[in-house]
Write a protein that holds these residues in place. Sequence first.
Motif, PDB file in Angstrom:
ATOM      1  N   ALA A 118      -8.575   0.412  -5.447  1.00 12.47           N
ATOM      2  CA  ALA A 118      -9.161   1.742  -4.427  1.00 12.47           C
ATOM      3  C   ALA A 118      -8.154   2.696  -3.667  1.00 12.47           C
ATOM      4  O   ALA A 118      -8.276   3.619  -3.397  1.00 12.47           O
ATOM      5  N   VAL A 119      -7.111   1.869  -3.175  1.00  9.54           N
ATOM      6  CA  VAL A 119      -6.070   2.471  -2.298  1.00  9.54           C
ATOM      7  C   VAL A 119      -5.386   3.381  -3.360  1.00  9.54           C
ATOM      8  O   VAL A 119      -5.075   4.641  -3.094  1.00  9.54           O
ATOM      9  N   LEU A 120      -5.012   3.065  -4.782  1.00  6.24           N
ATOM     10  CA  LEU A 120      -4.476   4.037  -5.804  1.00  6.24           C
ATOM     11  C   LEU A 120      -5.528   5.020  -5.872  1.00  6.24           C
ATOM     12  O   LEU A 120      -5.169   6.389  -6.179  1.00  6.24           O
ATOM     13  N   GLU A 121      -6.865   4.959  -5.909  1.00  8.56           N
ATOM     14  CA  GLU A 121      -7.769   6.055  -6.335  1.00  8.56           C
ATOM     15  C   GLU A 121      -7.662   6.950  -5.059  1.00  8.56           C
ATOM     16  O   GLU A 121      -7.783   8.356  -5.511  1.00  8.56           O
ATOM     17  N   GLN A 122      -7.509   6.479  -3.847  1.00  8.20           N
ATOM     18  CA  GLN A 122      -7.671   7.546  -2.853  1.00  8.20           C
ATOM     19  C   GLN A 122      -6.351   8.204  -2.633  1.00  8.20           C
ATOM     20  O   GLN A 122      -6.356   9.480  -2.309  1.00  8.20           O
ATOM     21  N   ALA A 159       1.489   6.857  -6.828  1.00 12.13           N
ATOM     22  CA  ALA A 159       0.477   7.770  -7.189  1.00 12.13           C
ATOM     23  C   ALA A 159       0.871   9.197  -6.812  1.00 12.13           C
ATOM     24  O   ALA A 159       0.596  10.233  -7.488  1.00 12.13           O
ATOM     25  N   ALA A 160       1.683   9.406  -5.657  1.00  8.48           N
ATOM     26  CA  ALA A 160       1.957  10.625  -5.484  1.00  8.48           C
ATOM     27  C   ALA A 160       3.039  11.192  -6.300  1.00  8.48           C
ATOM     28  O   ALA A 160       3.301  12.419  -6.257  1.00  8.48           O
ATOM     29  N   VAL A 216       0.895  -1.037  -0.021  1.00  6.00           N
ATOM     30  CA  VAL A 216      -0.116   0.031   0.134  1.00  6.00           C
ATOM     31  C   VAL A 216       0.675   1.261   0.010  1.00  6.00           C
ATOM     32  O   VAL A 216       0.575   2.150  -0.805  1.00  6.00           O
ATOM     33  N   GLU A 217       2.019   1.230   1.051  1.00  6.30           N
ATOM     34  CA  GLU A 217       2.759   2.470   0.667  1.00  6.30           C
ATOM     35  C   GLU A 217       3.516   2.659  -0.522  1.00  6.30           C
ATOM     36  O   GLU A 217       3.604   3.714  -1.048  1.00  6.30           O
TER      37      GLU A 217
END
Length: 78
Positions: free
Chosen positions: A63-67, A35-36, A28-29
């Motif tokens: 979902a993690v990427l979208e957020q 993404a950042a 996730v990190e």
Amino acid sequence: MFLDGLAEVLGVSPMVFQPDDVVARQVVEGIQRLAASGQGFTMAARGAEEMGVSPQMLAALAAVLEQAERDRPGAQST
């Protein structure tokens, strides 16, 4: 560290020996950092069905990427 050496001898990632929650947090990190970066990327399930990414896991990662994309400074709101 012993597990790092064992992983090297076996030709696997040291993450193999980590608890699932530790591995999940690292993944996730990593996605959040990508993404950042603002460079964009895509994900797709790969590998044999029994060893590949499940549709549920791919959805959770998406979902993690979208957020992370929504939270990125300068992101366009839709």
